[in-house]
Design an enzyme around this catalytic site. Structure first.
Site, PDB file in Angstrom:
ATOM      1  N   LYS A 165      47.842 -18.406 -20.670  1.00  0.00           N
ATOM      2  CA  LYS A 165      47.256 -19.497 -20.617  1.00  0.00           C
ATOM      3  C   LYS A 165      46.286 -19.718 -19.080  1.00  0.00           C
ATOM      4  O   LYS A 165      44.983 -20.423 -18.876  1.00  0.00           O
ATOM      5  CB  LYS A 165      48.489 -20.074 -20.309  1.00  0.00           C
ATOM      6  CG  LYS A 165      49.245 -21.009 -20.820  1.00  0.00           C
ATOM      7  CD  LYS A 165      50.575 -21.570 -20.684  1.00  0.00           C
ATOM      8  CE  LYS A 165      51.196 -21.495 -22.224  1.00  0.00           C
ATOM      9  NZ  LYS A 165      52.365 -23.180 -21.915  1.00  0.00           N
ATOM     10  N   GLU A 224      39.594 -13.444 -18.024  1.00  0.00           N
ATOM     11  CA  GLU A 224      40.966 -13.351 -17.304  1.00  0.00           C
ATOM     12  C   GLU A 224      40.724 -14.674 -16.012  1.00  0.00           C
ATOM     13  O   GLU A 224      39.614 -13.875 -15.402  1.00  0.00           O
ATOM     14  CB  GLU A 224      40.953 -12.185 -16.722  1.00  0.00           C
ATOM     15  CG  GLU A 224      41.899 -11.366 -17.795  1.00  0.00           C
ATOM     16  CD  GLU A 224      43.184 -10.518 -17.285  1.00  0.00           C
ATOM     17  OE1 GLU A 224      44.298 -12.124 -17.529  1.00  0.00           O
ATOM     18  OE2 GLU A 224      44.047 -10.187 -18.448  1.00  0.00           O
ATOM     19  N   ASP A 252      45.292  -8.467 -11.036  1.00  0.00           N
ATOM     20  CA  ASP A 252      45.400  -7.395  -9.340  1.00  0.00           C
ATOM     21  C   ASP A 252      46.139  -6.089  -9.934  1.00  0.00           C
ATOM     22  O   ASP A 252      44.992  -5.833  -9.676  1.00  0.00           O
ATOM     23  CB  ASP A 252      46.569  -8.690  -8.539  1.00  0.00           C
ATOM     24  CG  ASP A 252      47.688  -9.227  -9.837  1.00  0.00           C
ATOM     25  OD1 ASP A 252      48.019  -7.876 -10.676  1.00  0.00           O
ATOM     26  OD2 ASP A 252      48.738  -9.844 -10.161  1.00  0.00           O
ATOM     27  N   LYS A 274      46.444  -3.421 -14.108  1.00  0.00           N
ATOM     28  CA  LYS A 274      48.137  -2.978 -15.577  1.00  0.00           C
ATOM     29  C   LYS A 274      48.142  -3.507 -16.366  1.00  0.00           C
ATOM     30  O   LYS A 274      47.372  -2.928 -17.511  1.00  0.00           O
ATOM     31  CB  LYS A 274      49.003  -2.365 -14.484  1.00  0.00           C
ATOM     32  CG  LYS A 274      49.820  -1.113 -14.039  1.00  0.00           C
ATOM     33  CD  LYS A 274      51.024  -1.649 -13.837  1.00  0.00           C
ATOM     34  CE  LYS A 274      51.773  -1.101 -12.846  1.00  0.00           C
ATOM     35  NZ  LYS A 274      52.906  -1.330 -12.690  1.00  0.00           N
TER      36      LYS A 274
HETATM   37  N1  HPA Z   1      48.541 -16.708  -9.089  1.00  0.00           N
HETATM   38  C1  HPA Z   1      48.933 -17.625 -10.389  1.00  0.00           C
HETATM   39  N2  HPA Z   1      49.148 -16.774 -10.859  1.00  0.00           N
HETATM   40  C2  HPA Z   1      48.897 -15.178 -10.847  1.00  0.00           C
HETATM   41  C3  HPA Z   1      48.777 -15.174  -9.512  1.00  0.00           C
HETATM   42  C4  HPA Z   1      48.438 -15.647  -8.548  1.00  0.00           C
HETATM   43  O1  HPA Z   1      47.983 -15.409  -7.830  1.00  0.00           O
HETATM   44  N3  HPA Z   1      48.756 -13.313  -9.973  1.00  0.00           N
HETATM   45  C5  HPA Z   1      48.735 -13.438 -11.240  1.00  0.00           C
HETATM   46  N4  HPA Z   1      48.835 -13.912 -11.864  1.00  0.00           N
END
Ligand code: HPA
Ligand code: MG
Length: 224
Positions: free
Chosen positions: A75, A140, A144, A147
């Site tokens: 989302k 996206e 992070d 993966k």
């Molecule tokens: N915030 C919200 N969703 C996420 C984050 C974040 O820092 N990292 C990975 N999904």
């Protein structure tokens, strides 16, 4: 990155350093229902929009004149995708170069509270055969470890698109990154959990325009 045809040298976007304290919440407006839940405004909405406008131009410069399938990763990616598509549309209206676009949505689920879980589900990606021979832009909100993106790319590549590019609004500097970086990056940020601009904490904070850092009390309040 995942580019089957050619790789662009990654541009890491606007780099936000580890010591960036963010802006005081008093300097901006935000919904009162989140007062007490946030620590600071990390990236103001206007800056996100300005950066997105430039990414749209970079994408247009690289991909203009070819059809594009935008693959929005839900989302969290809905706002960035919408604004990026708007940016590309605005450029198409105002020049001779134009990108006919299709937009498709898929959903990945892997987060609980602020922790990544190992098992990743892809919803809406069962049959992507319409990607065959197409230029694909995966959009996206946040990358992070890389993966998730790596897995998604493998999945999309199986449908043999002509080209795959990835746009990521945020790239987090994390340990153990698998070095799978987007071709178009909005901001490189420290390893902090952020919310807003469609990024959630247990489904809350998507309705916040700025990208903000959660306060400890905000984390407690919306923990499940
Ligand atoms: N915030 C919200 N969703 C996420 C984050 C974040 O820092 N990292 C990975 N999904
Ligand atoms: Mg989430």
């Amino acid at each position: 990155m995942a580019d089957i045809v050619s790789r662009t040298a990654g541009d890491c976007g606007i780099v936000i350093e580890d010591n960036w304290p963010g802006y005081s919440l008093d300097l901006f407006s935000y919904p009162v229902h989140y007062s007490g839940d946030l620590e600071c405004v990390y990236i103001p909405h206007g800056v996100i929009m300005d950066r997105t406008e430039r990414l749209a131009r970079n994408i247009m410069d690289d991909l203009g004149d070819h059809d594009l399938v935008v693959l929005c990763v839900l989302k969290g990616g809905y706002q960035f995708s919408a604004d990026l598509v708007e940016g590309i549309k605005a450029l198409s209206r105002n020049s001779n170069r134009t990108i006919p676009m299709r937009v498709h949505f898929i959903r990945l689920k892997s987060y609980l509270n602020d922790q990544s879980t190992e098992d990743l589900q892809i919803v809406g990606a069962e049959d992507l055969s319409f990607l065959n021979g197409k230029n694909v832009l995966i959009v996206e909100a946040i990358v992070d470890t890389g993966k998730t993106l790596k897995m998604l790319l493998k999945h999309v590549e199986a449908f043999r698109p002509k080209m795959i590019k990835v746009a990521g609004l945020l790239v987090k500097r994390v340990p153990h990154s698998v070095a799978c970086l987007p071709d178009y990056v909005g901001f490189e940020i420290p390893n902090r959990f952020v919310v807003g601009y469609a990024l959630d904490y247990n489904e809350y904070f998507r309705d916040l325009d700025h990208i903000c850092v959660l306060s400890e009390s905000g984390k407690m309040k919306y923990k499940i």
